[in-house]
Design a protein around this motif. Structure first.
Motif, short mmCIF file in Angstrom:
data_model
loop_
_atom_site.label_atom_id
_atom_site.label_comp_id
_atom_site.label_asym_id
_atom_site.label_seq_id
_atom_site.Cartn_x
_atom_site.Cartn_y
_atom_site.Cartn_z
N THR A 190 -2.66 18.44 6.95
CA THR A 190 -2.92 17.71 5.72
C THR A 190 -2.99 16.21 5.96
OG1 THR A 190 -0.55 17.96 5.30
CG2 THR A 190 -2.04 19.36 4.05
N LEU A 244 -0.79 14.04 7.14
CA LEU A 244 0.32 13.26 6.61
C LEU A 244 1.31 12.84 7.68
CD1 LEU A 244 1.01 15.41 3.44
CD2 LEU A 244 0.13 13.09 3.46
N LEU A 253 3.05 9.58 7.32
CA LEU A 253 3.81 9.36 6.09
C LEU A 253 4.99 10.30 5.94
CD1 LEU A 253 0.69 9.18 3.78
CD2 LEU A 253 2.13 7.24 4.35
N GLN A 254 5.21 11.15 6.94
CA GLN A 254 6.09 12.29 6.71
C GLN A 254 7.53 11.94 6.34
OE1 GLN A 254 7.20 14.63 10.26
NE2 GLN A 254 5.63 13.40 11.31
N LEU A 271 4.36 7.74 -2.79
CA LEU A 271 3.02 8.09 -2.33
C LEU A 271 2.00 8.03 -3.46
CD1 LEU A 271 3.97 11.27 -0.30
CD2 LEU A 271 3.59 8.99 0.62
N SER A 272 0.72 8.01 -3.07
CA SER A 272 -0.33 8.07 -4.08
C SER A 272 -0.47 9.52 -4.55
CB SER A 272 -1.66 7.59 -3.47
OG SER A 272 -2.19 8.60 -2.64
N GLN A 302 -1.96 11.78 -1.88
CA GLN A 302 -1.02 12.04 -0.80
C GLN A 302 0.04 13.04 -1.24
OE1 GLN A 302 0.15 7.99 -0.31
NE2 GLN A 302 -1.21 7.61 1.41
N ARG A 303 0.50 12.87 -2.48
CA ARG A 303 1.53 13.76 -2.98
C ARG A 303 1.01 15.19 -3.09
NH1 ARG A 303 3.39 11.39 -8.13
NH2 ARG A 303 3.09 9.50 -6.94
N ARG A 351 -1.30 16.47 -1.38
CA ARG A 351 -1.43 16.99 -0.02
C ARG A 351 -0.08 17.46 0.51
NH1 ARG A 351 -3.89 13.00 3.87
NH2 ARG A 351 -3.92 11.41 2.25
N HIS A 405 -9.53 10.84 -4.44
CA HIS A 405 -8.52 11.81 -4.06
C HIS A 405 -8.97 13.23 -4.29
CE1 HIS A 405 -5.67 8.26 -4.48
NE2 HIS A 405 -5.56 8.65 -3.24
N GLU A 430 -10.80 14.07 -1.29
CA GLU A 430 -9.85 14.12 -0.19
C GLU A 430 -9.20 15.49 -0.12
OE1 GLU A 430 -6.92 10.61 0.95
OE2 GLU A 430 -5.98 11.98 -0.49
N CYS A 470 -9.87 18.58 2.58
CA CYS A 470 -8.70 19.13 3.27
C CYS A 470 -8.70 20.64 3.16
CB CYS A 470 -7.44 18.53 2.64
SG CYS A 470 -5.91 19.20 3.27
#
Lengths: 321, 256
Positions: B125, B127, B130-131, B138-139, B142-143, B145, B172, B175, B179
């Motif tokens: 994903t 991430l 950012l993990q 998060l945006s 991102q969340r 994901r 997003h 995105e 994914c």
């Protein structure tokens, strides 16, 4: 991480200081060293009194405080409501009703009243469980049914007080003996140990039901376990010291602000804090207006009330409402 | 996946879902579309066994999945919803860890397999960087994901997504869809998702299922299934389907 360790160390030190102070001060002032000597054999008159009356009281305060605080923390995890408290759920009043039943109808079983209190608490929980079972004990239903149960049990207690036998609630920690202390220590120790191990379970319940169900987590069962332990701890404490407000509510909240919301870390801290708080309340109650006593319950209400308002003001920011 | 004789209702009298037979191909991206209230999300919840159906069987590889324990089901099928909540202190890694629950013995120790699966899910994903950040920081994309990563950690063959893009902005949305497409291509996951956007359904699906009033109206390849007449019949909106230079089809809603 470091902050958490420091908080723990400070809490332990604070608790030890409070224990020390509680043992020394009171209507009889003794030196700590005398007490230690007394425990190891050399009793004199004053130390005996302290040993027989004050020491059990201190121990009861510690274990009841820890138990009530843990009960509150566990309930808040289980029903996902930051305002959950054993009193709100109806457990405290049900436990008191157990006591009332013994005193009014089975006075010869007076020494078994903790058992009846626990039975009362479990009865309340049993009703709660049966009614909310099909909703997987979801927060809203548990709270609503709990409020209703609370009302019912409190009313029954009041009604029984109208009868010929005048029942005064066994509130407070005064006039407690080693019998009471031993009973409480015996039953609550195991409860406290189990409670502290429930951290990971509580953490899982922080997620939504549908998330954890979809990974196979047994939501209903987990909630059930946590609530039973909470009821157990709250009932046992209520049986010995009566109803003490706010500990179950305040201690977890303040603890969360200090060590965070990870229950693995939170629960032990809550136990320590609860012990310290109730002990302080009790000690203040019996020293501030000597030779009179203000019960710990009243002190807690005096502190708890304004603190709760403060908390609600801050609570809004924390939970983003 | 084989769905047979599926019946479900929220209220005793009115059947909400009535499906005789539905086959969903493995290894493909299948999108369910239809108007509000047609039962798309309900169907997904029924497949995920989060709602109990009054009648019917759902088979994965000839196995009736309602007979499986919750943990066993969690290893076959994962579901991601459009809106999800987690306590504020949760990091992405904390969240993805939850996806390993069906494989773990206690709630404390993570095995080497667990760690591998978690790392893989985070990588798939995108991430990795950012993990260790908190979800709250998060945006939206991102969340979302991160929640998909949780589902991926379950290492299932089937991934169900209920309107994964509805609350996300345009960037997003794609995105997430890219994914999902990658997951299908690289890991051969069978994707079943509910989408509102017909063009996204067009662009990203191998197969489309059109629902209305709890029934399957039509299913098959997007270009064949989604015709102007069908859309007019289901949604009551006139559309024109055009083809661009690269032979991609697009649905254009026409104003009355």
């Amino acid at each position: 991480m470091k902050k958490i360790w420091i908080s723990y160390i400070i809490m332990v030190i604070v608790l030890l200081i409070i224990i020390y102070a509680s043992v020394i001060v009171g209507s009889i002032d003794i030196k700590f060293i005398d007490l230690v000597r007394g425990i190891f054999g050399h009793m004199n008159g004053q130390v005996t009194v302290v040993y027989n009356l004050r020491l059990p009281r201190v121990l009861i305060a510690i274990f009841a405080g820890a138990s009530l605080a843990l009960a509150g923390a566990l309930l808040q995890a289980a029903i996902k409501n930051p305002l959950a408290d054993p009193g709100i759920i109806g457990i405290t009043s049900a436990a008191m009703l157990g006591n009332v039943v013994v005193i009014n109808f089975l006075p010869h079983l007076f020494f078994y009243s903790p058992v009846f209190a626990f039975a009362g608490g479990m009865l309340a929980f049993g009703i709660l469980y049966l009614v909310t079972k099909k909703y997987d004990m979801s927060p809203v239903f548990v709270l609503l049914v709990g409020i209703a149960l609370n009302a019912i049990f409190t009313a029954v207690i009041k009604v029984s007080g109208v009868t010929a036998i005048h029942f005064t609630e066994s509130t407070g920690l005064s006039m407690k003996t080693w019998d009471d202390a031993n009973l409480l220590l015996l039953f609550s120790t195991i409860g406290i140990i189990i409670a502290v191990c429930l951290g990971p379970l509580c953490n899982m319940l922080g997620l939504s039901d549908r998330t954890i169900t979809s990974v196979g987590f047994p939501v209903g069962k987990a909630r059930w376990i946590i609530i039973v332990v909470a009821v157990y701890l709250a009932s046992i404490s209520t049986a010995i010291v009566g109803s003490i407000a706010f500990i179950g509510l305040l201690v977890p909240h303040i603890s969360r602000m200090i060590v965070g919301a990870d229950y693995k870390v939170l629960l032990p801290f809550v136990a320590l804090f609860g012990a310290a708080l109730l002990l302080v309340a009790d000690t203040l109650g019996r020293t501030v207006v000597q030779p009179f006593e203000i019960t710990a319950s009243v002190i807690m209400s005096l502190i708890g009330g304004p603190f709760l308002i403060l908390l609600i003001r801050k609570f809004g920011k924390i939970y983003g409402h | 996946m084989d769905i047979k004789n599926l019946f479900f209702s929220y209220h005793a009298k009115e059947p909400f879902i009535a499906i005789d037979e539905l086959k969903i191909s493995e290894g493909k991206i299948t999108t369910i579309i239809g108007p509000n209230g047609c039962g798309k999300s309900t169907l997904l919840a029924l497949i995920a066994q989060q709602l109990t159906y009054t009648a019917g069987e759902i088979y994965i590889e000839q196995q009736n999945i309602s007979r499986l324990s919750r943990k066993e089901l969690a290893k076959k099928l994962a579901i991601v919803y459009q809106q999800n909540e987690a306590p504020e202190q949760y990091t992405i890694r904390d969240l993805v860890k939850v996806g390993r629950y069906p494989y773990r013995k206690g709630l404390n120790s993570l095995s080497a397999d667990d760690l591998t699966a978690i790392d893989k899910a985070i990588e798939l994903t995108g991430l990795v960087a950012l993990q260790d950040q908190r979800l709250a920081e998060l945006s939206g994309g991102q969340r979302q994901r991160a929640w998909i990563a949780l589902a991926l950690a379950q290492e299932t063959q089937y991934l169900l997504l209920d309107e994964p893009t509805t609350y996300l902005d345009l960037h997003h949305q794609f995105e997430i869809l890219d994914c999902i497409e990658k997951l299908n291509k690289n890991a051969n996951m069978t994707i079943i998702m509910v989408l509102h956007d017909l063009n996204q359904a067009f662009q990203y699906s191998d197969e489309v299922i059109v629902m209305s009033k709890g029934k399957i109206i039509k299913s098959g390849q997007p270009t064949v299934t989604m015709s102007e007449e069908l859309i007019k019949g289901i949604f009551g909106i006139n559309v024109q389907i055009i083809e661009d230079i690269e032979k991609n089809k697009h649905i254009l809603p026409l104003r009355k």
